[in-house]
Scaffold this active site. Structure first.
Site, mmCIF file in Angstrom:
data_model
loop_
_atom_site.group_PDB
_atom_site.id
_atom_site.type_symbol
_atom_site.label_atom_id
_atom_site.label_comp_id
_atom_site.label_asym_id
_atom_site.label_seq_id
_atom_site.Cartn_x
_atom_site.Cartn_y
_atom_site.Cartn_z
ATOM 1 N N GLY A 110 -3.305 4.517 -2.352
ATOM 2 C CA GLY A 110 -3.957 3.296 -2.788
ATOM 3 C C GLY A 110 -3.266 2.049 -2.320
ATOM 4 O O GLY A 110 -2.345 2.087 -1.504
ATOM 5 N N GLU A 119 0.827 -1.191 0.000
ATOM 6 C CA GLU A 119 0.000 0.000 0.000
ATOM 7 C C GLU A 119 0.866 1.247 0.000
ATOM 8 O O GLU A 119 2.045 1.203 0.360
ATOM 9 C CB GLU A 119 -0.935 0.011 1.210
ATOM 10 N N ASP A 136 13.026 1.688 -11.294
ATOM 11 C CA ASP A 136 13.143 0.746 -10.172
ATOM 12 C C ASP A 136 13.267 -0.676 -10.696
ATOM 13 O O ASP A 136 12.585 -1.576 -10.210
ATOM 14 C CB ASP A 136 11.934 0.880 -9.248
#
Length: 859
Positions: free
Chosen positions: A578, A574, A715
């Site tokens: 969201g 989370e 990432d």
């Protein structure tokens, strides 16, 4: 020696050189690797009156404001009119007041605290030794244009290969389109103590060997070259000595014999080659050094005799100096031959070098001379040998006493200065431990915004900043860039972007032009960049606005999915706005087109990942969420996670993406072992090396697709790659939201998080995320794969030490630590990794090149 700061050691070094020069014993041979000191644009030693320009936009952008790293006036020199393609009328000129050997140049645009955004993307250099004849600089391949800046604040340093010897230098901006340009500049080098302004010699010749020809011409000579070379300097004065074996390929990737100028005795019936040297003024010459090749196996030998004539005023002396060094037929090594010039006074020297064999090859000729402290009264004619004239110069006794007194005073002053510097270093060493305790705070301040000031001190506490004018710039790559030391030198939105990063506990921020810069995309601040804030705080893909327009030009090509058919299995993570859930979706096959193939029956649920926007999310978060849906709907590649369906007709908004049954690659590999005896003993499941390569190739293929759209992942890691059947890999973007991988992210004061162990040095220090930084992360991901994810990258280093190591990549002084070669990793793959970790972003391979290389390695 390490107990003293490098800056102060160079202070001492310069003082000693100054002393030796005053005593008349300084060597004049120039080493381009050492001669790299700023000549005074940024330090102020070059006066305003010595800086001029072809024109200026206004008084506040005059030539005197074109100093590197200065923000005075309006922040730079700017010409009066817009620079047009192929228009070389505008220039910034610097008068160095004497001849200098220049090895490096630095440029910067007009930033002016974020107000300015003008810079020169390309430029040329012209130089002159007399102020009348101007010479265009060319590199060793003949190219004149130098790549300049890509933004208004970074300093770009470029090595001049070959270096130049100049009194005046002009920077001339070049563009491929009509645009406003501004420049700040610096020159690096040292004083040209030889005083040589030109040499005239016969043009070099071609030697034909059995295997290939060897070109022995002076390819960088900057004078006129017809049958002979006149009024120029070149390879005999570039500071680079030729190889012992001139038939080998040179380090500059040019032809064999490149550094030598050579002649064949058949072209010279007189038996010698005559070279004339012109100097800036009358000098008292002590020695001449000639670097000669001696590969006698190819009939190349040093000269067996040299005869030199001297011109002091307008007439040449009738009696020459003669020197015979002897011929060495045992040692084929190249060598310097030193010729004693016996303190002749001259402004020009003409030397005749006699052949000892078929060929004679020279690569460097240097002179040592004292300043003219002598009068021109000659002693009676010498009674020595007629072939050698030894004039004696009478020195005025009163002047001698004054000179000796001055030198003694200077010696005492220099000794006192050295003692003070050494004493300061002792105290600094005693305080070094205390200074190092401040390192963590400095690093924290460099990665988080606590106010409107954002400082990254790349020198750190262990490298004290030197105020020396002669702080040397060490040899650099062709595209060296120095990050700004203050956030005021960066576009102000960058600070806002980092503040948003800290407040949302994410590693992805709302990017500006400084955080995502793509090749082929406009670099100006006006070119908006779209970056989507993932609802879970994950690093969703960041793309330029121009790509966003292309992708979002059509309606969303995904269907609405009934929420009631979703069964929630596990919360994956989370963020502020969201959550991500692992769900089973019933009847998903009915909502999908033929592009999606599920290896399960229609009655069985499909495993999916559901990104859900919280109902209390603000308007910006909702807009970002919808933009992310548009982008994800256009991504169609077998190695990229696909958007399957959406739930956007009511709250909460959801996007449904693929999820692979074998989970993420990190956990999948950590449960397996490489094939071998150890796996047999432990009875663990194994994966072959071939399958590891297959998975890595799929990741490279997916990133190749993303980079073709100018997407930046930011990432990439094994945690963000999902594994399906038969080792199928798909790249995702929500691994960061899982608590399982919280240790992979560096937390700044408990707020923002960054995957620093996968990030390139420029992403950590400059906030720059590009395809090149994704390439860096790919190599770390490849390292994880070949280690079966049993170890975190740089596991032996703390987070702070990892950040310190990125500083070593920036400084590029060969102290940076690379990830070690995994046991299973062949040399060919480790070379790919090392190429991805190159300091210069432009030297890193593209994903297309990586993909091809991995395909070739696979059996």
């Amino acid at each position: 020696m390490h107990m003293f700061g490098m800056g102060h050691l160079w202070d001492i070094h310069f003082l000693l050189l100054t002393l030796l020069y005053l005593l008349g014993t300084v060597t004049s041979q120039v080493n381009p690797g050492v001669c790299r000191y700023p000549l005074g644009m940024s330090g102020g030693q070059i006066q305003d009156e010595d800086i001029s320009a072809s024109s200026q936009w206004s008084e506040s952008t005059a030539a005197r404001y074109g100093r590197l790293d200065f923000e005075e006036g309006d922040g730079a020199w700017c010409p009066e009119i817009t620079v047009e393609p192929d228009n070389l009328k505008e220039f910034l000129q610097i008068d160095l007041r004497s001849l200098h050997f220049i090895t490096l140049v630095g440029t910067q645009g007009r930033h002016a605290g974020g107000i300015g955004n003008e810079f020169a993307k390309m430029y040329k250099i012209k130089y002159s030794r007399d102020g009348s004849r101007w010479i265009s600089w060319r590199n060793r391949q003949g190219k004149q244009v130098i790549e300049g800046n890509r933004n208004a604040y970074d300093i770009v340093l470029k090595d001049l290969e070959p270096p130049i010897i100049a009194h005046f230098v002009r920077f001339m901006p070049v563009t491929d389109q009509s645009m406003n340009v501004c420049m700040r500049v610096e020159l690096y080098g040292c004083e040209w103590l030889d005083g040589l302004v030109s040499y005239n010699a016969p043009a070099g010749e071609q030697m034909t060997l059995p295997a290939f020809p060897v070109y022995l011409n002076d390819s960088v000579y900057d004078g006129a070259v017809i049958h002979s070379m006149t009024e120029g300097l070149g390879q005999l004065t570039d500071g680079v000595c030729g190889l012992d074996d001139f038939t080998l390929n040179h380090v500059y990737n040019v032809w064999p014999g490149y550094d030598y100028v050579g002649w064949n005795n058949e072209s010279f019936p007189s038996g010698y080659v005559e070279i004339m040297f012109e100097f800036d003024r009358t000098r008292n010459f002590t020695t001449m050094k000639v670097h000669c090749n001696n590969m006698f196996s190819w009939r190349v030998k040093t000269f067996h005799q040299v005869v030199c004539y001297f011109r002091s005023e307008s007439d040449w002396e009738t009696t020459p100096l003669s020197f015979s060094p002897g011929v060495d037929e045992k040692n084929p090594s190249a060598r310097f031959i030193t010729v004693n010039l016996a303190n002749h006074m001259a402004s020009a020297i003409k030397c005749q070098f006699y052949f000892a064999d078929a060929w004679m090859l020279f690569s460097e000729i240097t002179f040592q001379s004292d300043t003219a402290m002598y009068n021109t009264t000659l002693a009676p004619p010498s009674t020595g040998p007629p072939t050698e004239k030894n004039p004696t110069h009478k020195i005025d006794d009163s002047n001698t006493r004054i000179l000796i007194g001055c030198l003694v005073a200077i010696i005492f002053i220099l000794v006192a200065i050295i003692v003070i510097i050494l004493w300061r270093q002792v105290w600094q060493k005693m305080l070094e431990k205390a200074s190092r305790r401040m390192l963590d705070d400095e690093l924290t301040a460099s990665l988080s915004i606590q106010s409107e000031t954002f400082i990254y001190n790349h020198n750190q506490s262990s490298e004290q900043e030197s105020n020396s004018t002669y702080e040397r710039i060490f040899p650099l790559g062709p595209d060296y860039q120095e990050p700004s030391s203050l956030i005021s030198k960066i576009v102000p939105d960058f600070a806002q972007s980092l503040e948003e990063t800290a407040s949302t506990s994410t590693a992805a921020s709302k990017s500006t032009t400084t955080t995502v810069v793509q090749d082929g995309v406009p670099h100006y601040a006006e070119a908006d960049i779209v970056s989507l804030q993932g609802v879970t705080g994950s690093n969703t893909y960041a793309i330029p606005a121009v790509t966003m327009d292309l992708l979002s030009g059509k309606d969303v090509a995904v269907e609405e999915f009934p929420r009631k058919l979703l069964t929630f299995k596990e919360k994956l993570g989370e963020g502020q706005f969201g959550e991500v859930h692992l769900c089973e979706a019933e009847g998903m096959q009915e909502f999908m087109n033929n592009e999606f193939l599920f290896d399960i029956s229609k009655d069985q649920p499909v495993l999916v990942a559901v990104k859900m926007l919280r109902s209390d999310a603000n308007k910006n978060a909702r807009n970002d969420f919808l933009k992310e849906i548009k982008i994800m709907s256009r991504l169609k590649d077998p190695n990229i996670i696909r958007l399957l369906a959406v739930c956007i007709y009511s709250d909460p908004l959801c996007m449904i993406t693929e999820y692979m049954e074998n989970g993420d690659l990190n956990q999948f590999l950590s449960r397996h072992e490489p094939e071998g005896q150890l796996a047999l003993l432990s009875n663990a499941p194994t994966i072959s090396f071939n399958n590891l390569c297959y998975m890595a190739t799929q990741i490279a293929s997916g990133m190749k697709y993303l980079s073709s759209l100018n997407f930046v992942h930011r990432d990439l890691a094994t945690r963000n790659c999902l594994v399906g059947k038969k080792y199928t890999i798909k790249i995702a973007d929500f691994g960061m939201s899982r608590n399982l991988y919280s240790g992979d992210y560096y937390r700044i004061q408990g707020r923002a998080v960054l995957p620093i162990r996968w990030m390139s040095w420029e992403s950590i220090l400059l906030g720059k995320f590009t395809t090149a930084s994704d390439v860096w992360a790919f190599a770390v991901t490849l390292w994880e794969i070949l280690n079966f994810c049993k170890e975190q990258p740089y596991s032996q280093l703390t987070d702070e030490q990892v950040i310190e190591n990125t500083g070593e990549f920036f400084r590029d002084q060969k102290r940076q630590i690379y990830l070690p070669q995994p046991v299973l990793c062949p040399d060919s793959i480790y070379k790919i990794m090392l190429s991805c970790w190159r300091r210069n972003t432009k030297e890193r391979p593209s994903f297309q090149e990586i993909y091809r290389a991995l395909l070739e390695i696979q059996p």
